[in-house]
Design an enzyme around this catalytic site. Structure first.
Site, PDB file in Angstrom:
ATOM      1  CG  ASP A   7     -56.462  -2.549  -8.577  1.00 26.90           C
ATOM      2  OD1 ASP A   7     -55.616  -1.464  -9.346  1.00 26.90           O
ATOM      3  OD2 ASP A   7     -57.399  -2.220  -8.371  1.00 26.90           O
ATOM      4  CD  GLU A  68     -53.215   0.741 -11.780  1.00 26.01           C
ATOM      5  OE1 GLU A  68     -53.946  -0.152 -11.880  1.00 26.01           O
ATOM      6  OE2 GLU A  68     -53.654   1.916 -11.234  1.00 26.01           O
ATOM      7  CG  ASP A 141     -61.316  -2.749  -6.680  1.00 22.88           C
ATOM      8  OD1 ASP A 141     -60.727  -1.603  -6.664  1.00 22.88           O
ATOM      9  OD2 ASP A 141     -62.616  -2.902  -6.635  1.00 22.88           O
TER      10      ASP A 141
END
Length: 211
Positions: A7, A68, A141
């Site tokens: 992430d 991501e 996160d």
């Protein structure tokens, strides 16, 4: 299969590891959040994150990396720094000879919660439930990194042929009406279709501005 989820973030970068035994059987391995201070030089901040990613790869020997996928946002400064970290993660995957997959935020939310617009708290709760953790993964996160890995595990083994074609560069978009999909898979297909179509619209608008 062992999956590392990234992430990307310059202040906090989530790095999660899971094992996947088939598309619907996943288990927790490890998660860390690499942090850098805002008053540091940007290249030094990226170095800290790159080192953390390399350390996790060396420690756990994953088979694939999921990062991501980003789209344009209103906060240009934020998207630029996030893109820099995503680039660092991609480079780490290349240097370690890992296959790389990109998943959009709406796709991840849909995969783990069934709702492509779910709040971060809902993602944390579902990651805890899916991986059978004793407590919520914190900060967000960390949960997002694990959710990315889960999404890749589930998507790889439970996609329709149309969605698989799209993942591997085909022109077709995921079809939410494909028979046999679960509610979460339909939600993912709808989220992915919406995200990709919005990206096409944004690209077309940008092209018109520069004509």
């Amino acid at each position: 299969m062992r999956i590392i989820g990234i992430d990307p973030g310059l202040t906090r970068c989530g790095i999660g590891i899971i094992d996947a035994d088939g598309p619907r059987h996943v288990s927790y391995v490890d998660v860390v959040v690499a942090r850098s201070q805002a008053d540091m030089a940007p290249h030094k901040r990226l170095e800290i994150i790159a080192d953390a990613i390399d350390t996790m790869i060396g420690k756990h020997n994953p088979d694939v990396m999921a990062v991501e996928r980003m789209f344009a946002e209103d906060n240009v400064r934020s998207i630029i720094s996030t893109a820099q970290v995503a680039g660092v993660a991609m480079l780490a995957a290349s240097r370690s000879n890992l296959p790389l997959a990109l998943h959009s935020p709406s796709e991840v939310k849909a995969a783990v919660t069934g709702d492509g617009r779910a709040e971060k708290k809902a993602v944390q709760f579902m990651v805890q439930r899916i991986l059978r953790l004793s407590e919520l993964p914190r900060p967000a996160d960390a949960a997002d990194a694990l959710a990315l890995a889960i999404t890749h595990a589930w998507r790889g083994g439970a996609m329709s042929p149309t969605a698989q074609s799209a993942q591997h560069g085909g022109a077709a978009l995921p079809n939410p009406t494909t028979p046999g999909l679960t509610s979460a898979q339909r939600a993912w297909a709808e989220a992915e279709r919406s995200t990709r179509l919005s990206g096409v619209v944004a690209a077309q608008s940008a092209a018109k501005r520069f004509r």
